[in-house]
Every structure is written in structure tokens, then in C-alpha cells.
Scaffold this active site. Structure first.
Site, mmCIF file in Angstrom:
data_model
loop_
_atom_site.group_PDB
_atom_site.id
_atom_site.type_symbol
_atom_site.label_atom_id
_atom_site.label_comp_id
_atom_site.label_asym_id
_atom_site.label_seq_id
_atom_site.Cartn_x
_atom_site.Cartn_y
_atom_site.Cartn_z
ATOM 1 C CB SER A 119 10.177 -20.435 -34.825
ATOM 2 O OG SER A 119 10.491 -19.262 -35.553
ATOM 3 C CB SER B 223 11.167 -10.148 -40.740
ATOM 4 O OG SER B 223 11.946 -9.347 -41.606
ATOM 5 C CE1 TYR C 193 16.967 -14.404 -32.739
ATOM 6 C CE2 TYR C 193 15.542 -13.598 -31.003
ATOM 7 C CZ TYR C 193 15.703 -14.171 -32.242
ATOM 8 O OH TYR C 193 14.598 -14.500 -32.991
ATOM 9 C CB SER D 261 12.078 -0.267 -32.962
ATOM 10 O OG SER D 261 12.717 0.946 -32.612
ATOM 11 N N GLY D 262 14.284 -0.698 -30.633
ATOM 12 C CA GLY D 262 14.601 -0.339 -29.260
ATOM 13 C C GLY D 262 14.250 1.099 -28.934
ATOM 14 N N GLY E 49 13.782 -3.953 -42.887
ATOM 15 C CA GLY E 49 14.068 -2.635 -43.441
ATOM 16 C C GLY E 49 14.157 -2.600 -44.953
ATOM 17 C CG ASP F 231 13.613 -4.435 -55.685
ATOM 18 O OD1 ASP F 231 12.427 -4.799 -55.763
ATOM 19 O OD2 ASP F 231 14.229 -4.361 -54.604
#
Length: 298
Positions: free
Chosen positions: A156, A208, A51, A263-264, A213, A220
Site C-alpha cells: 500500500s 480515498s 484502524y 461509508s457505513g 470529503g 478553494d
């Protein structure tokens, strides 16, 4: 706010740190954010060696070093086996996966150093590796556990067959499979992944949840339909945002996914925590499902 079926005690929501390099926070501000969400009950944090182009673990570790007592209040999840193309690895020509014992061992030592901790609570193999030797992985997992460097192991993005293959070589249970779950992509609900985890009493970790987002930005017809449905259910259940409805929808699966919040912003984190109070009816849940599908169930 703890969850445990077949594994360690984790918080029902998980704070993701994959974008911490984009948050423009000082080490002290990172520590403040960490303490805030821990005080709110989110004690599990999610990382991966790659990351932020191999920088996020280091940034998190800088914050931990300012107050080492916080380590005793959190569970650290990190991942390995992806080799990125990066200026930090100039000899690498192709992005690929590496689940060899040498790479896993090296990755764990690097993560421990960057994080500034003595052990990792849960180590995940980040992606299915077509060249994974399950016996070799099992051997290095045992080695790392005996050395006290890793407490638990998981995977994962693994399919049920890949999960079972690795589990067949291990004496201890894999404690999670971290997979994508959101109203745009819920293939794991149809390919047996979530069924298998419910069978084994293993909580998936859901990444996610907000589809990166896309649910809010795509134009669409599917995304537009989903937004209308989510907004209607938001009013029905008294939610403050459609984000909260999405988290409640993800958590409604009977395998009880632990949703990762990326989110931060501590206000967005608080909003996600409020979603734990929401309970969607079966009809509301299936309304989101059928809206995403564009047709009713058979």
C-alpha cells in the site's frame, strides 16, 4: 461483480471498514450491514491493524462470530507495519514503521485473533518503510503462506521502485498496491505507479476516492471548479450524484482500480454500486483531469 487479473478473485468495489468504530452499530447491526453489501456483490472488505486505534478488526470480528458462515463469502484484506502512538502501547515514543519479520508475524497473529478467522486473504504492507529488508519480508511472507495464515500479499502506498524491490525477492506475485486516487490527488497516474500495475496486470486498490470529503467541503478555487465540472458530467451521464461520477472516473484508468467505499450507510453503498453502470467518454474523463489541473493538456 468480480475482478481478477493477476491475483485472487475480488469484488470490483471494496467495502472499507476503517471507520466502523465511528458508526455506532451493535454487533448484530454490523453483521446486517456486512450481509447487505455482500448480497449486493461487494464481497471484499478492507481493514488495517491500526484502524480505530487498533479496534476496528475486533469490531468486525464480533459481527463475524454471530454468523461464521459469512466468512466463506468474503475476502478479507488487512494491513500492517505502522506503529501508532496509542494508550494501548504506552512504551512507544515515536510513530514509525516496522516491517521486520517479528512485527509482521505478530501483527498477523493479532489480526487473526481480532477478526476471529483462520486466514487472511490478502496482507498488505501499509506504508513504505525506509528500513525494510526485502529479503526478511520475503522470508516471513513465505512462512505465513506455508502456515496457511495468509493467502496473498500486496503493498500500500508503494512507489514503483519499492514495489519492484520487494517483488524481486518473492516467488509469488504481489497482488495489489493500494494507493490514493481521486480528482484532487492523482499523482500515482503521473509517477508511473498505475503504469507499472497495468504492465504487471495487477489491479490497484483505490483509497480515498472522494478525497476524504474534501471535494465537497473545500472552498478553494480548485475544489469549486471540480464540483462544477462533476455536476455537469453528472447531468450528461444521468448519474444520481457526483460521487458516482468520481467512482466512474477512478475506475476508468486502464489498470482498472478497485475502488474502496468507506461509508457505513447501505444507501451510500448502493449508490456506489450504481456507478458501475456509468461509462465516461475520454473527453469527459479528461475534462475532470484538466479541471483539477487548471490547464489543458500539452
Amino acid at each position: 461483480m468480480q475482478a481478477s487479473l493477476n491475483g485472487p478473485e475480488l469484488s470490483e468495489l471494496i467495502q472499507g471498514y476503517w471507520r466502523v468504530s465511528e458508526w455506532s452499530l451493535s454487533p448484530q447491526e454490523r453483521l446486517t450491514f456486512l450481509k447487505q453489501h455482500v448480497d449486493l456483490g461487494i464481497t471484499t472488505v478492507d481493514h488495517a491493524d491500526i484502524y480505530g486505534d487498533y479496534s476496528c478488526e475486533q469490531l468486525f470480528g464480533e459481527a463475524l462470530r454471530l454468523d461464521r458462515s459469512i466468512r466463506n463469502r468474503i475476502e478479507i484484506v488487512t494491513k500492517c507495519n505502522i506503529k501508532l502512538l496509542s494508550e494501548k502501547h504506552p512504551g512507544r515514543k515515536v510513530k514509525h514503521y516496522d516491517s521486520s519479520a517479528d512485527h509482521i508475524r505478530h501483527s498477523v497473529d493479532n489480526s487473526l485473533s481480532r477478526l476471529g478467522v483462520e486466514h487472511i486473504d490478502i496482507l498488505l504492507l501499509h506504508r513504505p518503510d525506509m528500513l525494510m529488508d526485502a529479503d526478511e519480508v520475503a522470508s516471513v511472507f513465505t512462512e505465513l503462506e506455508k502456515a496457511g495464515k495468509v493467502k496473498h500479499f500486496g503493498v500500500s502506498n508503494f512507489t514503483p521502485y519499492q514495489f519492484d524491490l520487494l517483488q524481486s525477492r518473492l516467488s509469488s506475485p504481489l497482488v495489489t498496491n493500494q494507493v490514493e486516487i481521486n480528482p484532487v490527488n492523482f499523482s500515482v497516474a503521473e509517477d508511473g505507479t498505475l503504469d507499472q500495475l497495468q504492465q504487471y496486470r495487477v489491479h490497484p486498490m483505490a483509497w480515498s476516492c472522494l478525497a476524504g470529503g474534501e471535494i465537497f467541503t473545500r472552498s478553494d478555487t480548485q475544489a469549486e471548479r471540480i464540483r462544477v465540472t462533476l455536476d455537469g458530467i453528472k447531468e450528461e451521464v444521468g448519474a444520481a450524484s457526483i460521487d458516482q461520477v468520481i467512482y466512474a472516473w477512478v475506475r476508468r484508468f486502464p489498470s482498472k482500480p478497485l475502488a474502496i467505499v468507506g461509508s457505513g450507510s447501505i444507501e451510500r453503498v448502493k449508490s456506489a454500486i450504481e456507478s458501475l453502470k456509468l461509462n465516461l467518454s475520454r473527453e469527459q474523463w479528461y475534462k475532470i483531469w484538466t479541471t483539477a489541473k487548471g490547464c489543458e493538456v500539452p
